[in-house]
Design an enzyme around this catalytic site. Structure first.
Site, short mmCIF file in Angstrom:
data_model
loop_
_atom_site.label_atom_id
_atom_site.label_comp_id
_atom_site.label_asym_id
_atom_site.label_seq_id
_atom_site.Cartn_x
_atom_site.Cartn_y
_atom_site.Cartn_z
N GLU A 673 0.84 -1.18 0.00
CA GLU A 673 0.00 0.00 0.00
C GLU A 673 0.88 1.24 0.00
OE1 GLU A 673 -2.72 -0.09 3.23
OE2 GLU A 673 -3.74 -1.92 2.56
N ASP A 703 -3.44 3.89 -1.10
CA ASP A 703 -4.04 4.05 0.23
C ASP A 703 -4.46 5.49 0.46
OD1 ASP A 703 -4.91 3.38 2.70
OD2 ASP A 703 -2.94 3.17 3.61
N GLU A 760 -12.00 1.72 4.46
CA GLU A 760 -11.42 1.62 5.80
C GLU A 760 -12.35 2.23 6.83
OE1 GLU A 760 -6.73 2.07 5.37
OE2 GLU A 760 -7.77 3.85 4.66
#
Length: 819
Positions: A673, A703, A760
């Protein structure tokens, strides 16, 4: 703000030792002088030579030479030559009387307080009395008409040394008791000047007496060598002043700044102890903005003229008793004393900002010059020059980073404190802890790896550190607990994880000096590193390569620095509820600091070689854990974060390829990431590294998408396989239409480009259903599971049952109204 000379102020009743010294010296001087002065009344008329010396002594002291610096022990008083000659020729009484008159005249001329003038006269009387006692040990007076012998010379020499020692000792002791500080360094600092000036005057006295024996008319001739002494002292003082001036602007330089800060701290320490007002000293550090642009565009000659103009503007801002200095380059500093607090320092900084706001016109070209100002206060932020300067520098860079103009030092903005340096030293130790020879190699969950999965640590491979069972579960959310993402650990503004660099010989690097400084900062933390291990040698009975035992160098005790452990947070396909992967998150439980904040760890490690060690450590442990899971029949993809520094070279690609081959792990089981910030740091080199990783078969995930400043062309040009929506948007999408719009748009854009989308920070059922309705592929967060050690993850997987969302009325994504 301040009196011209702090030695004029009477200290008051709390300075017992100082007042005792003053009273004792005055009393002793009166005791030793009264008898000689009484004898002077009955003495017959003194010769013309005496009166000539007396007049010259008083007249010369009307214009003494005062050296620069407010902490010098004394000025140069020419009367010393004449009064010491009178002592040699006519005794103690006349010498004390003439010296007292000369001291009174010089005291009025220099503006001394009455008590100070009295003490000065008393100290000279004591010095003359002590010298007179030594002279009495000789054969007699110098005006007896006899030829001088060696005993006379020795007596005069002893009297000269005695006078100097008593006088200089009394003055130095008085200053020590009055202002504090260490006695010997202050004495040693002023001793060369005193020997040069006062010593020369004392040595002229015997010559003057000898001339007076011949004729009083010869005495005025001594004014010539006296003028030479005066000029010598003046030139010496000029050299000292020039050494403390900046040759370009004529302002004081760093050396003068150091002396001034020490002087101001000395003065105000007494006020602080008494709790009096005006006890603060402010150090302002000023760094000009855009000065390099002027130098590059217009040349250094124009840059020098700009600095002169800026110096003149700043000089008009500071007070008469404040010091403005140029430290070099485009840095200036101001020392202001007598302040009550930070508000007055900010007010001064505001005047500096206002002075720099108006453009500087050079050759008809207006140049905009701003500045960033850092403020540190005595005693709040430091009690010496080095501490105040460092803290002002920290505040100045804090102002630059916040795009502010003025900043006052705070401990939170100091990223290079001794505590953080110690933390970095401990981090290096825990990363350098390696398994001793013959120890079983274990995976990230603490289980022993089969021999075929144990890595070969050859000469070009760093031994894989043992990652035993970690501490209990962390706080769970990625904020401040993980390795990746903004506020989660190793990614975003800085990513962290690195084990060892390759152990093959390499040229010396500046980091080695940093390493020695850090590991040697605390004697408790010093340790010896394990020697390099030998290449593997084949064994005929087993076939696989084995590593011969290394010399018996045990690792540093783990209890002293704690243990680094990998935690794993599941990533779940939203539509099916299937666990498709995990994100590897680093944890460090320090024995004294507890669980170390990843954000702080990033700041202290990112600018040193420890960052690479941390990354390599994570690569080793994660790949080893993937091999362990694969051997147990568990197929997972593990994502790990990397620092922007790792992407600037191809070493990370070599390291990953080496570990994947050593453990027999398929490249598609590993995913890296990266953040938008890493892409923007150096796009060309980062793109080259990412391309090599893609060719290796390692997937790349972008990310914290949406929090950086990269353009959308990165989604089109980079070999990406996944986009992660930052938790800051996901957490608020259930109640904020703007966040929901960003999440929905990101999912649609990534889907159109054929990229997988992972959300996330999924922490509740409503967010889970909203993501399903928006078409998000996978999610991670507390709604599914917190980050956990590998052995706990294995148990969690055994009892986990997939859960698919069911459409419901509350799954409609909030939409914003037209504005």
């Amino acid at each position: 703000m301040e009196t011209a000379d702090p030695r004029n102020s009477f200290p008051g009743g709390r300075e017992g030792p100082f007042l005792g010294l003053v009273a004792g010296v005055i009393g002793l001087a009166a005791l030793v002088s009264v008898a000689s002065l009484v004898d002077l009344v009955d003495r017959p008329g003194l010769p013309a030579a005496f009166w000539t010396m007396a007049v010259l002594a008083v007249g010369c002291d009307a214009r003494p030479f005062v050296p620069s610096g407010r902490r010098q022990t004394s000025a140069v008083f020419p009367s010393t030559c004449f009064t010491f000659a009178i002592l040699l020729g006519w005794g103690l009484g006349p010498a004390v009387l003439v010296q007292a008159v000369a001291v009174a005249v010089s005291g009025v001329r220099l503006g001394h307080a009455p008590w100070r003038t009295t003490f000065n006269a008393a100290q000279y009387a004591c010095a003359l009395a002590a010298a007179y006692l030594v002279l009495r040990l000789g054969p007699g007076g110098l005006f007896d008409g006899d030829r001088l012998g060696w005993t006379d010379v020795l007596a005069v020499g002893g009297a000269t040394v005695t006078w100097f020692v008593v006088n200089y000792g009394l003055v130095s002791t008085a200053l020590r008791l009055r202002f504090g500080g260490r006695w010997w360094p202050a004495v040693r600092q002023g001793l060369p000047f005193e020997l040069l000036s006062t010593g020369s005057l004392l040595l002229l006295a015997p010559v003057l007496v000898t001339a007076a024996r011949a004729s009083a008319a010869l005495i005025p001739l001594v004014l010539v060598p006296l003028f030479a002494v005066y000029r010598m002292a003046h030139l010496s003082d000029e050299q000292v002043q020039l050494a403390a001036l900046d040759p370009l602007t004529g302002l004081p330089n760093r050396k003068a700044l150091l002396a001034e800060v020490a002087e101001q701290v000395h003065r105000h320490a007494e006020r602080v102890a008494r709790g009096e007002p005006g006890a603060r000293v402010a150090l302002l550090l000023i760094d000009l903005d855009r000065f390099k642009n002027v130098n590059d565009a217009l040349g250094h000659a124009v840059g020098d003229r700009l600095l002169v103009e800026v110096g003149a503007r700043l000089a008009g801002v500071v007070g008469d008793r404040d010091l403005l200095a140029r430290l070099g380059g485009d840095e200036f500093a101001i020392v202001a004393g007598g302040l009550d607090g930070v508000d007055e320092a900010r007010e001064l900084a505001g005047r500096v900002v206002a002075a720099l706001t108006e453009p500087v016109s050079l050759d008809g070209l207006p140049l905009d010059v701003g500045g960033s100002i850092g403020i540190a206060l005595f005693p709040d932020h430091g009690e010496d020059y080095a501490t105040l300067m460092r803290h002002a520098d920290v505040a100045m860079y804090d102002a630059k980073h916040r795009n502010d103009t003025v900043a006052v030092y705070t401990a939170e903005s100091d990223h290079n404190s001794a505590e953080r340096l110690g933390l970095l030293a401990d981090l290096r130790r825990v990363l350098e802890n390696r398994p001793v020879a013959g120890q079983t190699v274990r995976g990230g969950d603490g289980a022993a790896l089969p021999p075929r999965l144990a890595p070969d640590d050859g000469p070009d491979r760093a031994p894989r550190p043992d990652a035993g069972p970690g501490p209990g579960p962390g706080s769970g959310t990625r904020t401040g607990t993980g390795v990746g993402g903004t506020g989660t650990g190793v990614g975003g503004t800085g990513r962290w994880w690195l084990p060892r660099r390759r152990s093959r010989p390499a040229p010396a690097h500046p980091d080695e000096l940093l390493n020695r400084i850090l590991t040697g900062a605390d004697p408790v933390r010093r340790h010896s590193t394990a020697p390099e291990r030998l290449p593997p040698t084949p064994t005929p009975d087993t076939g696989p390569a084995t590593t011969p035992p290394a010399p018996p160098t045990p690792p540093a005790p783990a209890a002293e620095v704690g243990e680094i452990t990998m935690y794993y947070q599941p990533q779940v396909a939203i539509a099916t509820g299937e666990v498709v992967g995990v994100e590897a998150l680093l944890r460090w439980r320090h024995p004294r600091r507890g669980m170390v904040d990843p954000e702080e760890l990033i700041r202290v490690a990112e600018q040193s070689a420890v960052m690479r060690l941390l990354t390599y450590r994570v690569i080793d442990d994660v790949v080893a854990q993937l091999a362990k899971w694969s051997a147990a029949g568990t197929t997972l993809r593990a994502a790990l974060n990397v620092s922007v520094r790792d992407l600037h070279t191809g070493e990370i690609v070599d390291r990953i390829a080496d570990r994947l081959a050593s453990y027999g792990v398929r490249p598609d089981r590993l995913q890296l990431e990266i953040t938008e910030g890493a892409l923007m740091a150096d796009p060309r080199r980062v793109l080259a590294t990412i391309t090599r990783l893609h060719q290796l078969g390692v997937a790349i995930s972008l990310d914290d998408f949406g929090t950086g400043y990269s353009s959308l062309q990165h989604l089109r040009r980079l070999p990406l396989s996944e986009v992660k929506v930052d938790r800051s948007f996901v957490l608020g999408m259930a109640g904020d239409a703007d966040d929901a719009a960003i999440v929905r748009s990101t999912i649609e854009l990534a889907g159109a480009l054929g990229l997988r989308v992972v959300a996330e920070g999924v922490e509740d059922e409503r967010t889970w259903r909203l993501l399903y309705a928006a078409g998000c592929d996978a999610a991670q967060g507390w709604f599914y599971a917190r980050p956990m050690p590998a052995e706990e993850l294995t148990a969690w997987l055994a009892r986990y049952r997939p859960l698919s969302p069911v459409p419901s009325p509350d799954a409609e994504i909030p939409r914003r109204h037209a504005r």
